[in-house]
Write an enzyme that holds these catalytic residues in place. Sequence first.
Site: not given
Length: 930
Positions: A348, A671, A675
């Site tokens: 990310d 996070d 995800d």
Amino acid sequence: MEKTRQARSTGRRPAAAAGGTADPAHHGLPLHEVVLLLGTDHVQGLASEEVARRQVQFGANVLPRSRGGGIFRKLARQFNNPLVYVLLAAAAVTLFLGEYLDSGVILAVVLVNTVIGFVQEVRAEAALDALHSLVRTRAVVVRDGQRQEVPSEDLVPGDLVLLDAGDKVPADLRLVRLSGLRADESALTGESDAVAKDEVVLPLTTPVADRRNMVYSGTLVTAGTGAGVVVAIGGETELGEIHRLMGAVQPVATPLTQKLARFSMTLTVAILALAAVAFLAGVARGQEPAQMFTAAVALAVGAIPEGLPAAVTVTLAIGVRRMARRRAVVRRLPVVETLGSTTVICSDKTGTFTENQMTVRAIWTPAGTYDVTGSGYGPEGRILPAGAGVRGAAEEAGGATATADVALHWSLLAGGACNDAKVIREGDAWQVQGDPTEAAMLVAAGKGGVDAAHFLAATPRRGALPFTSERQYMATLHSPRLPDSSATGQDTVLVKGAVERVLELCSRQMDSHGVEGHLTTQAVLEVAHRFAGTGLRVLATAVMHLPAGTALSDANLHGHMTLTGLQAMFDPPREAAAAAVRACHQAGVAVKMITGDHVGTAATIAGAVGITADRADRTALTGTELDAIPADQLPDAVERATVFARVSPEQKLRLIGALQSRGHVAAMTGDGVNDAPALRQANVGIAMGRSGTEVAKEASDIVLTDDDFATIEAAVEEGRNVFDNLTKFIVWTLPTNMGEGLVILVAILAGATLPVLPTQILWINMTTAVCLGLMLAFEPKEPGLMSRPPRAPGRPLLTWTLTLRILLVSTLLVAGTWWIFELELAGGASLAEARTAAVNVFVAVELFYLFSCRSLTRSVWRIGFFSNRWVILGVLVQAAGQLAITYSPVMNGLFHTAPISVDTWLRILGIAVLASLVVAVDKRFRRHAF
């Protein structure tokens, strides 16, 4: 029907509406059609009787529970391993033959590994359960025209829900009215900024992250108020879709698990075949079947590496401890090694490559451009003239350029006072309450010496126009407390917002002396575009004065304001991120960015940290583009691209699957709730410890306590070291097991007496594994660990070169054992003494061979003889144990041993030294074969 087909093409599953029509695309329908479809009233809400009926029809607004197996089923799954089958069989046979010590040791090994596997499986199931906490809240609804508060579980499709700042959204809602409503959807979509909502009808193909007329279960209202009708509950929500994806994902077996399973199967077949051959050969030679059965069991017990499961666990546990010191907390032991096999890291952007702290980096006023130093929400930093080669003078002046440029002063004041955010210090860190963009502007004001709090105390806010997606700016009206202020009879209006919209409000611009002049719109836009081209988010600021008591309205502002400047900001990359990406590339590990943020921002950060070859090389794909790629072409497209922006949870899952189909061992960081499915699908799921949701942490294998990409690179290094140490242990232990089995096989085929007994074999296997082999788990990293490419995923646990070395050492062990056994018997030694000598040959050769295995390519002198002090300690303990089993009467009785002479010890040491020299020569000539 056409709308339904188009909706399905976006990847969403149909959800049954109240009226029975399967059409989830509520964002693409006019409001009156949504209300009609749901059979509700967007003012009065549902009637109580209808709510009760729908509760029976649709059930509770909760996510479905996972259907994991019971405790006994989980325990049974831990025994599904070929090596465990052989261990259990050996334990049963030895127990039947009265060898209780042998049986107890084998069963203890099995029990330890069963408990470890069971605990890991129970932890993994917690990922799905963590999602339930996100939808448990209370909701304010309108039913029968009356406002009431109910548990979120009681909501039904068609309910009218009222929202206020700070509320957690209890279900998926289509908004029917709102005022300045903004929602933090980062956990669901990956969008780092709070999303401004409105009631506009959107195209059916609009991705979730851009559906401004919807709010979703589990997200948070950060500003404004609103009302919406429930369009989906429970498992039919977007959060429910993530839950379904997580439930459908089968955690991928780690490379170590796969390799050990194949290795165990091969070893099991070989051991059983060898034992069967020995039994049949002995019976064919006229030996008693019972005696041959005992000998065959001895052969199997000798060939089984009982210490291997324990060594794997301990080596991984040591890797876990080392990773924890480097701020990576491991939740599943085998994943430690998997990191060492990783070929691609999908990360990310926000908080991993970046600080997750919006920072104003540049300010433009009609008088010039300024650089803003410092990073994050801390007050450290200055505002300096752009491109100042020598900053000494400005630094000495404290960077107080706001006093020299009046336009800069008003721009900073607008950013700090036309603002609802707060920045507070918690311990050593600065935390934000409110919108990160507003926090960045508040901090910038402080760096320029502008005290927004002092201004607000003297000139408090009397009115405000909140930011909305239609307005695209925020305005605040301030009235002086004292009638004799410098702005007597006038109120001050401060504005900040999108550049184009603020320019529409302005007719003039302010120079450095505060003089208002002609607005150069095109020049301002060119500056804004230049900032945006480098990945910065740009906001404009403006000011005007109104007669005291004038009401604040959009009409009063339009065409009457004065532009004071532009503020450009972004979430800066972490200082260590670029070096970590460079180290990964050097190690042959590809790095890709997968984010829910906008493609321009993602590509800029990717270039800044070195994911792309240079700033111009922005090989990026959006979620919409991914959906347009045929399934058979997706793996190739994913292989080529380095940045993926505006992707949904399902698309993240497809990306990871596409990489795995290309043979990659993929690590995924994340996070948010969005995800979680990809974290479970990845070979290694890595969650952020600071910013990560509990769902992401529970779905992950590793949690980073500092949210830093550099920690991932450090963890990869530790993982490679773990695999190296495991390989060293296997290369060290297998020659002993193979040698023991071959010694017994030779005895059976030759019709000779067994040189070692089953009990003695267990002594050798278990004591050397603990005192010698496990010491290899503490072996430090060898130089150049991160300079070599990752291991090919299909590469076997043992290469041909290592297999040849194992065969070489096994041959030396068999030859040395038989030589000293026969020599002792020929010299008049008793059978117990000869067997004791044979046992000590095995241990002595293993002890000397241990130093060779500390590096598979280098000599022990090159890596440092004392660099692993645990090996020295283990050797001393093992030596003491051998003296005890040789000379202690109690041990002599238990293990059928007897004291031996000094001459015998010299011969034993001679065999060990000779074997060590042969291995050293082999290592020298095969060094380049690894």
